[in-house]
Structure formats: structure tokens, C-alpha cells
Scaffold this motif. Structure first.
Motif, PDB file in Angstrom:
ATOM      1  N   MET A   1      34.651  11.218  71.864  1.00 28.95           N
ATOM      2  CA  MET A   1      35.882  11.336  72.635  1.00 28.95           C
ATOM      3  C   MET A   1      35.713  10.812  74.054  1.00 28.95           C
ATOM      4  N   ILE A   2      34.505  10.936  74.596  1.00 24.72           N
ATOM      5  CA  ILE A   2      34.212  10.470  75.952  1.00 24.72           C
ATOM      6  C   ILE A   2      32.969   9.590  75.894  1.00 24.72           C
ATOM      7  N   ARG A   3      33.060   8.435  76.514  1.00 23.64           N
ATOM      8  CA  ARG A   3      31.907   7.538  76.532  1.00 23.64           C
ATOM      9  C   ARG A   3      31.769   6.917  77.923  1.00 23.64           C
ATOM     10  N   PHE A   4      30.611   7.078  78.509  1.00 22.83           N
ATOM     11  CA  PHE A   4      30.257   6.423  79.766  1.00 22.83           C
ATOM     12  C   PHE A   4      29.219   5.358  79.446  1.00 22.83           C
ATOM     13  N   GLU A   5      29.409   4.167  79.977  1.00 20.04           N
ATOM     14  CA  GLU A   5      28.443   3.090  79.774  1.00 20.04           C
ATOM     15  C   GLU A   5      28.068   2.482  81.118  1.00 20.04           C
ATOM     16  N   HIS A   6      26.817   2.718  81.536  1.00 20.77           N
ATOM     17  CA  HIS A   6      26.247   2.133  82.761  1.00 20.77           C
ATOM     18  C   HIS A   6      27.170   2.368  83.970  1.00 20.77           C
ATOM     19  N   VAL A   7      27.637   3.606  84.087  1.00 24.61           N
ATOM     20  CA  VAL A   7      28.580   3.945  85.148  1.00 24.61           C
ATOM     21  C   VAL A   7      27.839   4.211  86.457  1.00 24.61           C
ATOM     22  N   ARG A  56      31.427   0.954  89.148  1.00 22.34           N
ATOM     23  CA  ARG A  56      30.968  -0.014  88.133  1.00 22.34           C
ATOM     24  C   ARG A  56      30.823   0.702  86.800  1.00 22.34           C
ATOM     25  N   GLY A  57      30.754  -0.056  85.738  1.00 17.03           N
ATOM     26  CA  GLY A  57      30.575   0.506  84.410  1.00 17.03           C
ATOM     27  C   GLY A  57      31.899   0.824  83.718  1.00 17.03           C
ATOM     28  N   GLY A  63      39.991   7.379  73.537  1.00 17.46           N
ATOM     29  CA  GLY A  63      40.228   6.068  72.943  1.00 17.46           C
ATOM     30  C   GLY A  63      40.761   5.021  73.895  1.00 17.46           C
ATOM     31  N   GLN A  64      40.776   5.299  75.206  1.00 20.89           N
ATOM     32  CA  GLN A  64      41.326   4.335  76.153  1.00 20.89           C
ATOM     33  C   GLN A  64      40.324   4.036  77.256  1.00 20.89           C
ATOM     34  N   ASN A  65      40.312   2.767  77.660  1.00 21.35           N
ATOM     35  CA  ASN A  65      39.460   2.317  78.751  1.00 21.35           C
ATOM     36  C   ASN A  65      40.126   2.723  80.060  1.00 21.35           C
ATOM     37  N   ILE A  66      39.525   3.652  80.782  1.00 22.28           N
ATOM     38  CA  ILE A  66      40.138   4.195  81.985  1.00 22.28           C
ATOM     39  C   ILE A  66      40.340   3.115  83.040  1.00 22.28           C
ATOM     40  N   THR A  74      47.453   7.188  83.447  1.00 20.29           N
ATOM     41  CA  THR A  74      46.433   8.234  83.333  1.00 20.29           C
ATOM     42  C   THR A  74      47.040   9.635  83.324  1.00 20.29           C
ATOM     43  N   SER A  75      48.280   9.782  83.772  1.00 18.20           N
ATOM     44  CA  SER A  75      48.906  11.107  83.839  1.00 18.20           C
ATOM     45  C   SER A  75      48.965  11.795  82.480  1.00 18.20           C
ATOM     46  N   PRO A  76      49.394  11.133  81.396  1.00 15.61           N
ATOM     47  CA  PRO A  76      49.389  11.804  80.083  1.00 15.61           C
ATOM     48  C   PRO A  76      47.990  12.206  79.628  1.00 15.61           C
TER      49      PRO A  76
END
Length: 237
Positions: A1-7, A56-57, A63-66, A74-76
Motif C-alpha cells: 500500500m505504501i512504497r518509498f524508493e530512494h527517498v 528526491r525519490g 496506488g498513486q505516485n504522490i 492529494t486531499s481524497p
């Protein structure tokens, strides 16, 4: 549900406070977030509740790229997140009942359902006699319980809590941890930032450990229970 990549995250032109953070949280998982003061826990929580964007990152949530979303978009997503802030952020001109009811009223739930659910949850967290009390006349521990009730009343998909049991005695702290675990069993993904080593040992969930802006995840081991007994959570949540 949540994914961080090289943030990475920095404030202004200063050094990065979070560096190369990569992890994934599965739906329905439960993690403690720990680390020494200044390690970046608050900054990571800010990113998780969409209060700040990384420098960065990639962050992917629900399911959405923030990074590709506008503020309006982003409000919903934020409505799917319950947050317990360390400074509570209660509305002092509204009663404890109305603070907890506010998210349900924004969602348009019928007032009768709101009354039943809010009253039951406030009774469960030990504030059944404080329904009409204003937050600025309550103790810090009471305000904390109101903030927690407000965060969980909508049964969010993601719950973030910053030191949610820090001002509470063991019995109330245990009851609230049971509330979080019941919510987790119903499918909510939970991240709790804490310095409480006993609580982390007692409940044994995986740990996200920050140290000087870097993150590692360690498996938790549940210790035998020695906390005071607590009732099972009612139907309020």
C-alpha cells in the motif's frame, strides 16, 4: 500500500534529514517507528501523512505516485489517513464529542450514527463523563485520548500515531494499544512512532529504525503479556 524508493528530504539548502529511504508497507501491516531524537522520525511521519513532499525519490501511496498529484488531488488520499499528532491539534472551541465527531460529519454520516459511535468510543477510552468538556480544560492525557479517538473513528486505511501513549498510565496505554491492534485486524495499516521500549517489546510488531536519516526494518518478537487486562474493543470503530 505504501512504497518509498530512494527517498530523500532536506529543508531549504541544509543537509538531508532523510537519505535514500526505501521500504514497502503491506496492507494491514503494523510497524513501530523508533530511533534517537533527531533521527528523522517526525520528518518521515510528515511524508507519510502527505504533509510534505520529498526532495528526491518516489513515494507511492494507495496506488498513486504522490509526486505527480496536485494539492487538490492529494486531499481524497488524506481522508484515508488517520493521524495522532504529538501536539494533539484539537479544536479548543469544540467539545471532546464534537472534535471526535468532526471527521464523520465531514463524511456526511447521519447524526444518530455519529452520536452512537462517538459516545461509545469515548466511553471505551475512559472519557464517557467528558463528552461536553472543552479540550483546553482537560489534562494532557485526556486530550491525547480525544485525539486518538478522532483519528480512529473513521476506521482509516492508514493510521499514523506519534507517541500515542506517552502521557498515559499503563492501563490506559494498554487499552489504546488493544484498540490499535483491533483496528489493525480489521485491515488498517498502522505506524506508531515511539521511544517506549517496553511497549515495543510487549506487542512485538516489526520495527522501522531510523538512525541519522537512514532506515532499516527489523522483525519484532512478542514478549509475554504483563500489562493490565483490558476489555475487547466495542463496535464503535
Amino acid at each position: 500500500m505504501i512504497r518509498f524508493e530512494h527517498v530523500g528530504l532536506r529543508y531549504g539548502i541544509g543537509p538531508e534529514v532523510l537519505s535514500d529511504i526505501t521500504f514497502a508497507l503491506e496492507p494491514g501491516s503494523f510497524h513501530f517507528l523508533s530511533g534517537p531524537s533527531g533521527s528523522g522520525k517526525t520528518s518521515l511521519m510528515n511524508l507519510l501523512y502527505l504533509g510534505r513532499r520529498p526532495t528526491r525519490g518516489l513515494i507511492n501511496m494507495f496506488g498513486q505516485n504522490i509526486g505527480s498529484l496536485s494539492r487538490q488531488q492529494t486531499s481524497p488520499l488524506r481522508q484515508r489517513i488517520g493521524v495522532v499528532f504529538q501536539d494533539f491539534r484539537l479544536l479548543n472551541h469544540m467539545s471532546a464529542f464534537d472534535n471526535v465527531a468532526l471527521p464523520l460529519r465531514i463524511m456526511g454520516q447521519p447524526e444518530k450514527e455519529i452520536r452512537n459511535n462517538v459516545e461509545e468510543l469515548l466511553h471505551w477510552v475512559g472519557l464517557g463523563d467528558q463528552l461536553r468538556t472543552l479540550p483546553n480544560t482537560m489534562s494532557g492525557g485526556q486530550q491525547q485520548r480525544v485525539a486518538i479517538a478522532r483519528a480512529v473513528i473513521t476506521r482509516p486505511r492508514l493510521l499514523l500515531a506519534d507517541e500515542p501513549t506517552g502521557n498515559l498510565d499503563d492501563e490506559i496505554g494498554y487499552r489504546l494499544m488493544n484498540l490499535f491492534e483491533q483496528l489493525n485486524r480489521m485491515g488498517t495499516t498502522i505506524v506508531i512512532a515511539t521511544h517506549n521500549q517496553q511497549m515495543m517489546d510487549q506487542f512485538g510488531h516489526n520495527r522501522m529504525i531510523l538512525d541519522r536519516g537512514s532506515l532499516r526494518i527489523e522483525p519484532g518478537t512478542r514478549a509475554p503479556q504483563h500489562w493490565p487486562s483490558a476489555d475487547a474493543m466495542g463496535s464503535a470503530v
